[in-house]
Design a protein around this motif. Structure first.
Motif, PDB file in Angstrom:
ATOM      1  N   LEU A 124      32.221 -55.538 -28.933  1.00 19.45           N
ATOM      2  CA  LEU A 124      31.871 -56.969 -28.497  1.00 19.45           C
ATOM      3  C   LEU A 124      30.695 -57.173 -29.576  1.00 19.45           C
ATOM      4  N   ALA A 125      29.834 -56.365 -29.392  1.00 20.49           N
ATOM      5  CA  ALA A 125      28.546 -56.242 -30.146  1.00 20.49           C
ATOM      6  C   ALA A 125      28.844 -56.517 -31.772  1.00 20.49           C
ATOM      7  N   ARG A 126      29.711 -55.550 -32.100  1.00 19.38           N
ATOM      8  CA  ARG A 126      30.194 -55.479 -33.480  1.00 19.38           C
ATOM      9  C   ARG A 126      30.817 -56.774 -34.061  1.00 19.38           C
ATOM     10  N   ALA A 127      31.701 -57.606 -33.360  1.00 15.11           N
ATOM     11  CA  ALA A 127      32.237 -58.624 -33.583  1.00 15.11           C
ATOM     12  C   ALA A 127      31.157 -59.980 -33.622  1.00 15.11           C
ATOM     13  N   ALA A 128      30.329 -59.919 -32.574  1.00 15.50           N
ATOM     14  CA  ALA A 128      29.131 -61.004 -32.669  1.00 15.50           C
ATOM     15  C   ALA A 128      28.459 -60.852 -33.898  1.00 15.50           C
ATOM     16  N   VAL A 129      27.889 -59.508 -34.119  1.00 16.98           N
ATOM     17  CA  VAL A 129      27.028 -59.287 -35.321  1.00 16.98           C
ATOM     18  C   VAL A 129      27.760 -59.843 -36.611  1.00 16.98           C
ATOM     19  N   ARG A 130      29.074 -59.528 -36.720  1.00 18.65           N
ATOM     20  CA  ARG A 130      29.688 -59.999 -37.724  1.00 18.65           C
ATOM     21  C   ARG A 130      29.964 -61.565 -37.795  1.00 18.65           C
ATOM     22  N   LEU A 131      29.770 -62.195 -36.732  1.00 19.47           N
ATOM     23  CA  LEU A 131      30.164 -63.691 -36.460  1.00 19.47           C
ATOM     24  C   LEU A 131      31.584 -63.824 -36.498  1.00 19.47           C
ATOM     25  N   ASP A 132      32.364 -62.996 -36.001  1.00 17.40           N
ATOM     26  CA  ASP A 132      33.764 -62.739 -35.920  1.00 17.40           C
ATOM     27  C   ASP A 132      34.280 -63.602 -34.775  1.00 17.40           C
ATOM     28  N   GLY A 133      34.466 -65.002 -34.589  1.00 16.74           N
ATOM     29  CA  GLY A 133      34.798 -65.785 -33.593  1.00 16.74           C
ATOM     30  C   GLY A 133      35.954 -65.198 -32.816  1.00 16.74           C
ATOM     31  N   PRO A 134      37.176 -65.311 -33.599  1.00 18.92           N
ATOM     32  CA  PRO A 134      38.432 -64.930 -33.332  1.00 18.92           C
ATOM     33  C   PRO A 134      38.567 -63.603 -32.349  1.00 18.92           C
ATOM     34  N   THR A 135      37.972 -62.604 -33.198  1.00 19.77           N
ATOM     35  CA  THR A 135      37.972 -61.308 -32.472  1.00 19.77           C
ATOM     36  C   THR A 135      37.047 -61.417 -31.156  1.00 19.77           C
ATOM     37  N   LEU A 136      36.074 -62.216 -31.182  1.00 18.12           N
ATOM     38  CA  LEU A 136      35.234 -62.295 -29.831  1.00 18.12           C
ATOM     39  C   LEU A 136      36.290 -63.004 -28.654  1.00 18.12           C
ATOM     40  N   ASP A 137      36.892 -63.893 -29.169  1.00 17.45           N
ATOM     41  CA  ASP A 137      37.816 -64.411 -28.017  1.00 17.45           C
ATOM     42  C   ASP A 137      38.945 -63.358 -27.741  1.00 17.45           C
ATOM     43  N   ARG A 138      39.622 -62.648 -28.463  1.00 20.81           N
ATOM     44  CA  ARG A 138      40.176 -61.648 -27.918  1.00 20.81           C
ATOM     45  C   ARG A 138      40.078 -60.468 -27.187  1.00 20.81           C
ATOM     46  N   LEU A 139      38.571 -60.068 -27.597  1.00 17.72           N
ATOM     47  CA  LEU A 139      38.179 -59.118 -26.767  1.00 17.72           C
ATOM     48  C   LEU A 139      37.631 -59.457 -25.622  1.00 17.72           C
ATOM     49  N   LEU A 140      37.034 -60.694 -25.361  1.00 16.28           N
ATOM     50  CA  LEU A 140      36.474 -61.102 -23.964  1.00 16.28           C
ATOM     51  C   LEU A 140      37.786 -61.426 -23.075  1.00 16.28           C
ATOM     52  N   ALA A 141      38.919 -61.986 -23.754  1.00 20.71           N
ATOM     53  CA  ALA A 141      40.067 -62.218 -22.916  1.00 20.71           C
ATOM     54  C   ALA A 141      40.686 -61.088 -22.470  1.00 20.71           C
ATOM     55  N   ASP A 142      40.759 -59.632 -23.229  1.00 17.91           N
ATOM     56  CA  ASP A 142      41.222 -58.403 -22.982  1.00 17.91           C
ATOM     57  C   ASP A 142      40.354 -57.799 -21.847  1.00 17.91           C
ATOM     58  N   LEU A 143      39.038 -58.012 -21.928  1.00 13.58           N
ATOM     59  CA  LEU A 143      37.854 -57.480 -21.004  1.00 13.58           C
ATOM     60  C   LEU A 143      37.936 -57.967 -19.530  1.00 13.58           C
ATOM     61  N   VAL A 144      38.293 -59.245 -19.637  1.00 10.03           N
ATOM     62  CA  VAL A 144      38.492 -59.757 -18.185  1.00 10.03           C
ATOM     63  C   VAL A 144      39.810 -59.657 -17.532  1.00 10.03           C
ATOM     64  N   ALA A 145      40.864 -59.489 -18.508  1.00 13.60           N
ATOM     65  CA  ALA A 145      42.272 -59.171 -17.904  1.00 13.60           C
ATOM     66  C   ALA A 145      42.384 -57.665 -17.382  1.00 13.60           C
ATOM     67  N   THR A 146      41.762 -56.894 -18.146  1.00 13.53           N
ATOM     68  CA  THR A 146      41.681 -55.631 -18.043  1.00 13.53           C
ATOM     69  C   THR A 146      40.795 -54.925 -16.904  1.00 13.53           C
ATOM     70  N   HIS A 147      39.689 -55.579 -16.681  1.00 14.25           N
ATOM     71  CA  HIS A 147      38.599 -54.972 -15.988  1.00 14.25           C
ATOM     72  C   HIS A 147      38.175 -55.786 -14.812  1.00 14.25           C
ATOM     73  N   GLY A 148      38.493 -57.220 -14.904  1.00 11.86           N
ATOM     74  CA  GLY A 148      37.986 -58.381 -14.053  1.00 11.86           C
ATOM     75  C   GLY A 148      36.758 -59.103 -14.413  1.00 11.86           C
ATOM     76  N   LEU A 149      36.640 -60.111 -13.786  1.00  7.10           N
ATOM     77  CA  LEU A 149      35.358 -60.836 -14.126  1.00  7.10           C
ATOM     78  C   LEU A 149      34.177 -60.231 -14.143  1.00  7.10           C
ATOM     79  N   VAL A 150      33.908 -59.653 -12.696  1.00 11.92           N
ATOM     80  CA  VAL A 150      32.638 -59.058 -12.560  1.00 11.92           C
ATOM     81  C   VAL A 150      32.383 -58.064 -13.347  1.00 11.92           C
ATOM     82  N   THR A 151      33.065 -56.776 -13.325  1.00 13.63           N
ATOM     83  CA  THR A 151      32.874 -55.980 -14.446  1.00 13.63           C
ATOM     84  C   THR A 151      32.723 -56.353 -15.724  1.00 13.63           C
ATOM     85  N   ALA A 152      33.585 -57.149 -16.269  1.00 13.00           N
ATOM     86  CA  ALA A 152      33.285 -57.620 -17.482  1.00 13.00           C
ATOM     87  C   ALA A 152      31.935 -58.464 -17.812  1.00 13.00           C
ATOM     88  N   TRP A 153      31.461 -59.174 -16.804  1.00  7.88           N
ATOM     89  CA  TRP A 153      30.185 -59.870 -16.935  1.00  7.88           C
ATOM     90  C   TRP A 153      29.048 -58.950 -16.753  1.00  7.88           C
TER      91      TRP A 153
END
Length: 343
Positions: free
Chosen positions: A126-155
């Protein structure tokens, strides 16, 4: 005269990819992810096909692939032989040695210079994608994080620590990372609102939680995370957002008649205990059966002590969700008290 392919310096490539020059040199030395042609002795100059290989390496590591495996795949896709060390469990990869100016035990480029601290290794993408300003990857990683670990852990374990790391970084580097923080914040907000929009509709007659920032507070992401968590649990809520004037908040409380009000303050300089007491004492409902909302003070600005008895200061997102869920469930439960009285 034959055309000479355009080649760029390591520094220029590093800025383009959002990684440090040290990371690129480390990839070259350890895995053979380097320029196909050397110019001027040890100086690296990168051709377009070299940069494409680096982009693949970044894409794979951002997705959580270990660097050695990512290097092997990137080299293979570029049609180049494996580098010096692309085995998944090489000795150098398993026990990285600190370099000058790096933290003890940190792998070069593990967070692209962001002080992430103790976060799960697989979340550093997530940090790598943010530094690279890679918006599509950020969207995919965030969706995967919430789906895999749940909102509370992801946040609590990924989104918030990465946001804090970016904030600390730009404060210490002449605001070089402001664009990273803005992009990351926008994509996290988008991910949280998707959770809200995909949640089942709630009963419009059920008790509601009103969410608001104090008048001088512009930071809304933690409050948006709480809104998303309430939506997941089926708790009706209304979000007022950032910097809500005191008069507007008072009007909203009287109009909505919420079961609970959450006031968010990021800093002690924005927290207003006077406003909290005012809202907590606001009565609404029919004459003779007026009620007052539960007052929940959220955020580090309030400190650890509530502004008055009866107010709550939850320690984090999970505790706030538990408190509000229980309170709204109890408020909505039918009364079991008999109306018949003895004479």
């Amino acid at each position: 005269m034959p055309d000479v392919p355009y080649r760029v310096t390591t520094g220029a490539v590093a800025r383009r990819l959002g990684v440090s020059p040290t990371t690129l040199r480390s990839w070259d030395r350890r895995y053979g992810i380097g320029p196909s042609v050397r110019e001027g002795g040890r100086h690296r100059r990168w051709a377009p096909e070299d940069i494409a290989m680096l982009e693949e390496m970044c894409r794979l590591t951002t997705s959580g692939v270990p660097p050695a495996e990512a290097a092997g795949a990137a080299l293979s896709r570029a049609g180049r032989p494996p580098g010096a060390d692309t085995s998944p469990l090489s000795a150098t990869d398993a026990t990285p040695q600190p370099t000058a100016g790096s933290r003890q035990g940190r792998r070069p480029g593990s967070g692209n210079g962001l002080p992430l601290g103790e976060v799960r290794h697989e979340f550093r993408g997530l940090a790598r994608a943010a530094v690279r300003l890679d918006g599509p990857t950020l969207d995919r990683l965030l969706a995967d994080l919430v789906a895999t670990h749940g909102l509370v852990t992801a946040w609590e374990e990924v989104m918030a620590p990465t946001l804090h790391a970016v904030g600390r970084k730009w404060e210490s580097t002449d605001e070089r990372y402001v664009e990273v923080e803005h992009l990351l914040s926008w994509h996290i907000s988008t991910a949280l609102r998707r959770i809200i929009s995909s949640a089942p509709p709630t009963d419009p007659e059920a008790d509601t939680v009103l969410l608001s920032c104090v008048p001088a507070e512009e930071h809304t992401l933690p409050l948006e995370a709480l809104a998303a968590g309430l939506a997941e649990r089926g708790v009706p809520m209304r979000m007022l957002g950032a910097a809500v004037p005191a008069e507007a908040l008072d009007s909203a409380v009287r109009r909505v008649g919420p079961s609970a009000v959450v006031l968010w303050s990021q800093s002690r300089y924005t927290a207003s205990h006077t406003l909290a007491r005012l809202v907590a004492n606001t009565g609404f409902g029919i004459k003779g059966a007026r009620t007052r909302p539960l007052m929940v003070l959220a955020g580090p600005g309030w400190g650890s002590r509530p502004a008055a008895p009866g107010m709550l200061c939850p320690a984090g997102l999970r505790e706030a969700l538990d408190v509000l869920s229980r309170h709204c469930a109890a408020s909505s439960a039918p009364s079991t008290t008999s109306d018949a009285g003895g004479g």
